[in-house]
Design a protein around this motif. Structure first.
Motif, short mmCIF file in Angstrom:
data_model
loop_
_atom_site.label_atom_id
_atom_site.label_comp_id
_atom_site.label_asym_id
_atom_site.label_seq_id
_atom_site.Cartn_x
_atom_site.Cartn_y
_atom_site.Cartn_z
N MET A 70 0.82 -1.18 0.00
CA MET A 70 0.00 0.00 0.00
C MET A 70 0.87 1.25 0.00
SD MET A 70 -3.08 -0.79 2.60
CE MET A 70 -4.45 -0.22 1.71
N SER A 71 0.23 2.33 -0.35
CA SER A 71 0.94 3.61 -0.39
C SER A 71 0.94 4.25 0.99
CB SER A 71 0.26 4.55 -1.37
OG SER A 71 0.27 4.00 -2.66
N ASP A 72 1.98 4.98 1.23
CA ASP A 72 2.05 5.65 2.53
C ASP A 72 1.17 6.90 2.52
OD1 ASP A 72 4.06 8.17 2.33
OD2 ASP A 72 4.58 6.62 0.86
N PRO A 73 0.72 7.33 3.67
CA PRO A 73 -0.19 8.47 3.76
C PRO A 73 0.41 9.77 3.21
CG PRO A 73 -0.14 7.29 5.85
CD PRO A 73 0.90 6.68 4.96
N HIS A 74 1.72 9.90 3.29
CA HIS A 74 2.36 11.13 2.78
C HIS A 74 2.22 11.23 1.27
CE1 HIS A 74 5.05 14.51 2.66
NE2 HIS A 74 5.85 13.87 1.80
N SER A 75 2.46 10.15 0.53
CA SER A 75 2.35 10.19 -0.93
C SER A 75 0.90 10.35 -1.37
CB SER A 75 2.97 8.94 -1.56
OG SER A 75 2.26 7.79 -1.17
N ILE A 76 -0.03 9.80 -0.59
CA ILE A 76 -1.45 9.99 -0.91
C ILE A 76 -1.82 11.47 -0.73
CG2 ILE A 76 -3.81 9.44 -0.17
CD1 ILE A 76 -2.83 6.62 0.44
N ALA A 77 -1.34 12.08 0.31
CA ALA A 77 -1.61 13.50 0.56
C ALA A 77 -1.01 14.36 -0.54
CB ALA A 77 -1.05 13.90 1.91
N GLU A 78 0.20 14.02 -1.00
CA GLU A 78 0.83 14.77 -2.11
C GLU A 78 0.02 14.61 -3.39
OE1 GLU A 78 4.86 13.52 -2.53
OE2 GLU A 78 5.54 14.58 -0.75
N ALA A 79 -0.45 13.39 -3.67
CA ALA A 79 -1.24 13.13 -4.86
C ALA A 79 -2.54 13.92 -4.82
CB ALA A 79 -1.51 11.64 -5.02
N ARG A 80 -3.18 13.94 -3.65
CA ARG A 80 -4.42 14.70 -3.51
C ARG A 80 -4.17 16.20 -3.68
NH1 ARG A 80 -7.14 11.39 1.49
NH2 ARG A 80 -7.94 9.70 0.19
N ALA A 81 -3.08 16.68 -3.15
CA ALA A 81 -2.74 18.10 -3.29
C ALA A 81 -2.52 18.45 -4.77
CB ALA A 81 -1.51 18.44 -2.47
N LEU A 82 -1.80 17.58 -5.49
CA LEU A 82 -1.58 17.79 -6.92
C LEU A 82 -2.91 17.75 -7.68
CD1 LEU A 82 1.68 15.75 -7.61
CD2 LEU A 82 1.39 18.24 -7.69
N ARG A 83 -3.77 16.79 -7.29
CA ARG A 83 -5.08 16.69 -7.94
C ARG A 83 -5.89 17.95 -7.70
NH1 ARG A 83 -9.18 13.28 -4.84
NH2 ARG A 83 -9.02 15.20 -3.66
N ASP A 84 -5.90 18.44 -6.48
CA ASP A 84 -6.65 19.64 -6.16
C ASP A 84 -6.11 20.86 -6.90
OD1 ASP A 84 -8.23 18.10 -4.51
OD2 ASP A 84 -7.21 18.71 -2.64
N GLU A 85 -4.78 20.92 -7.01
CA GLU A 85 -4.17 22.03 -7.74
C GLU A 85 -4.52 21.97 -9.22
OE1 GLU A 85 0.29 23.72 -8.74
OE2 GLU A 85 0.01 22.46 -6.97
#
Length: 94
Positions: free
Chosen positions: A1-16
């Motif tokens: 599974m992916s770590d929570p930090h990379s998921i947060a970065e992906a979500r931030a990029l998606r939101d941007e």
């Protein structure tokens, strides 16, 4: 599974990316509104009229000759009839 930090970065990029897309979409909506089309059309028409006015003021003789030629072409039939009648009058000696 992916770590929570990379998921947060992906979500931030998606939101941007979504924010950029929405900004672009708002711009497209503004540029394609009927009011904007009218504004651009009026601006282009004013610019063309000003260009035509400038060209006409610089080339009055050319425009005069062109108009005279167009009138002669449109009235060529009546002018030819007139010339024929004048030629017949000159030949007959009246």
């Amino acid at each position: 599974m992916s770590d929570p930090h990379s998921i947060a970065e992906a979500r931030a990029l998606r939101d941007e990316a979504l924010a950029v897309f929405r900004a672009d979409l708002d711009l497209v909506k503004a540029e394609t509104s009927p009011a904007r089309f009218k504004e651009r059309a009026v601006g282009e028409a004013v610019e063309m009229i000003e260009s035509a006015r400038d060209i006409a003021s610089e080339n009055k003789a050319v425009i005069g000759v062109t108009l005279a030629t167009l009138l002669a072409w449109f009235f060529r039939g009546p002018l030819q009839d007139l010339a024929r009648r004048l030629a017949d009058t000159v030949r007959s000696g009246d």
